[in-house]
Design a protein around this motif. Structure first.
Motif, mmCIF file in Angstrom:
data_model
loop_
_atom_site.group_PDB
_atom_site.id
_atom_site.type_symbol
_atom_site.label_atom_id
_atom_site.label_comp_id
_atom_site.label_asym_id
_atom_site.label_seq_id
_atom_site.Cartn_x
_atom_site.Cartn_y
_atom_site.Cartn_z
ATOM 1 N N ASP A 128 0.772 -1.081 0.137
ATOM 2 C CA ASP A 128 -0.084 0.181 0.113
ATOM 3 C C ASP A 128 0.926 1.295 0.079
ATOM 4 O O ASP A 128 0.163 2.297 0.021
ATOM 5 N N PHE A 173 4.240 7.071 -2.906
ATOM 6 C CA PHE A 173 2.935 6.760 -3.646
ATOM 7 C C PHE A 173 2.260 6.023 -2.488
ATOM 8 O O PHE A 173 2.845 4.825 -1.742
ATOM 9 N N ARG A 177 -1.700 4.063 -1.389
ATOM 10 C CA ARG A 177 -2.876 3.619 -1.536
ATOM 11 C C ARG A 177 -4.031 3.700 -0.950
ATOM 12 O O ARG A 177 -3.967 3.328 0.252
ATOM 13 N N GLU A 178 -5.126 4.325 -1.358
ATOM 14 C CA GLU A 178 -6.301 4.553 -0.633
ATOM 15 C C GLU A 178 -7.443 3.824 -1.681
ATOM 16 O O GLU A 178 -7.771 4.508 -2.459
ATOM 17 N N GLY A 179 -7.603 2.444 -1.174
ATOM 18 C CA GLY A 179 -8.760 1.977 -2.087
ATOM 19 C C GLY A 179 -8.123 1.485 -3.288
ATOM 20 O O GLY A 179 -7.164 0.702 -3.060
ATOM 21 N N GLU A 180 -8.632 1.817 -4.352
ATOM 22 C CA GLU A 180 -8.084 1.424 -5.583
ATOM 23 C C GLU A 180 -7.295 2.785 -6.178
ATOM 24 O O GLU A 180 -6.832 2.389 -7.295
ATOM 25 N N VAL A 181 -7.066 3.938 -5.716
ATOM 26 C CA VAL A 181 -6.432 4.828 -6.045
ATOM 27 C C VAL A 181 -4.983 5.016 -5.285
ATOM 28 O O VAL A 181 -4.919 4.937 -3.948
ATOM 29 N N TRP A 182 -4.029 5.422 -6.237
ATOM 30 C CA TRP A 182 -2.706 5.833 -5.562
ATOM 31 C C TRP A 182 -2.512 7.302 -5.642
ATOM 32 O O TRP A 182 -2.645 7.813 -6.688
ATOM 33 N N HIS A 183 -2.119 7.837 -4.584
ATOM 34 C CA HIS A 183 -1.761 9.133 -4.381
ATOM 35 C C HIS A 183 -0.386 9.460 -4.324
ATOM 36 O O HIS A 183 0.334 8.633 -3.563
ATOM 37 N N LYS A 184 0.072 10.503 -5.018
ATOM 38 C CA LYS A 184 1.444 10.662 -4.945
ATOM 39 C C LYS A 184 1.708 11.904 -4.147
ATOM 40 O O LYS A 184 0.963 12.914 -3.886
#
Length: 257
Positions: free
Chosen positions: A165, A188, A190-197
């Protein structure tokens, strides 16, 4: 850019809190060595609260101060989960606004290296002396010039964390004229199915032992020990990556700024 905004999540989920936990485990031996039995503790740059919470579990009355609201939010949650009471305050250690009365002040994990101007280090030490009780102790660590100019620079880029994650990369550099290390962090999460940079830039200044000692003296703080290993309580070596200081509020007056 304000640091520890997005990076707070990486910090809390990474290996970093383990250092604070280790400091809480080593602290009793240090206090015993100097015959100290503190009841009230101020933890400067308390971060996500690991050290403060560990001490509160042991019955100390603890106040934690940090500049990052994101880190303080994590710290308050950690205290709630542990079922302990810690007063967490958002303040700058260069301009503390506290009533004082602390038997022990701590500042861990090279937080003082983030003070890039020598005058800010002087202000912080003077503030510590102001809030310490008579004969109260100040225990802190700092990265050495060797750590920042050599240790950090061994690799132009390296992976700090890599999990299912979370992914974190560090890219260090060093300014030899100003003795300032820069660490560019890209991560990076991961929150759910989305990766945040996340991108943050952290800078630390290397202070010599003479500069640290001079600042302590000007603040009216008496050096009791300087170690290159807290566990062994051994003097620093030329290649020591970190130094730990133990200082005491002296009886003589502090230099007024």
């Amino acid at each position: 850019m304000r640091i520890y905004r997005e990076f707070a999540r990486f910090y809390a989920r990474g290996p970093y809190p383990e250092y604070s936990r280790t400091m809480s485990q080593l602290l009793p031996r240090v206090l015993e060595r100097f015959g100290a039995k503190p009841e009230t503790v101020l933890d400067l740059a308390c971060g996500e609260g690991t050290f403060a919470v560990e001490l509160a579990r042991r019955g100390y009355r603890v106040t934690g101060v940090d500049l990052s609201p994101e880190m303080l939010e994590l710290a308050r949650e950690k205290a709630r989960e542990a079922g302990v009471t810690v007063e967490f305050l958002q303040q700058d250690m260069r301009s503390l606004d506290l009533p004082g009365g602390f038997d022990l002040v701590t500042c861990w994990y090279d937080s003082l290296n983030y003070l890039l101007e020598h005058e800010d280090l002087l202000k912080t030490f003077a503030n510590v002396a102001e809030v310490l009780n008579s004969d109260g102790l100040f225990i802190f660590d700092m990265n050495t010039r060797y750590a920042l100019s050599v240790g950090w620079q061994r690799h132009p880029a390296y992976v700090q964390q890599d999990t299912m994650d979370l992914f974190e990369v560090h890219r260090p550099s060093y300014d030899y004229e100003r003795d300032i290390a820069t660490l560019r962090i890209t991560g990076f999460v991961r929150e759910g199915e989305v990766w945040h940079k996340v991108d943050e830039v952290h800078r630390e200044r290397a202070y010599t032992l003479a500069q640290i000692r001079g600042a302590l003296e000007r603040a009216g703080l008496e050096e009791l020990a300087c170690w290159g290993s807290l566990r062994e309580m051994a003097p620093p070596k030329p290649d020591s990556g970190r130094v730990w200081f133990v200082a005491r509020r002296g009886s003589r007056g502090k230099e007024r700024r």
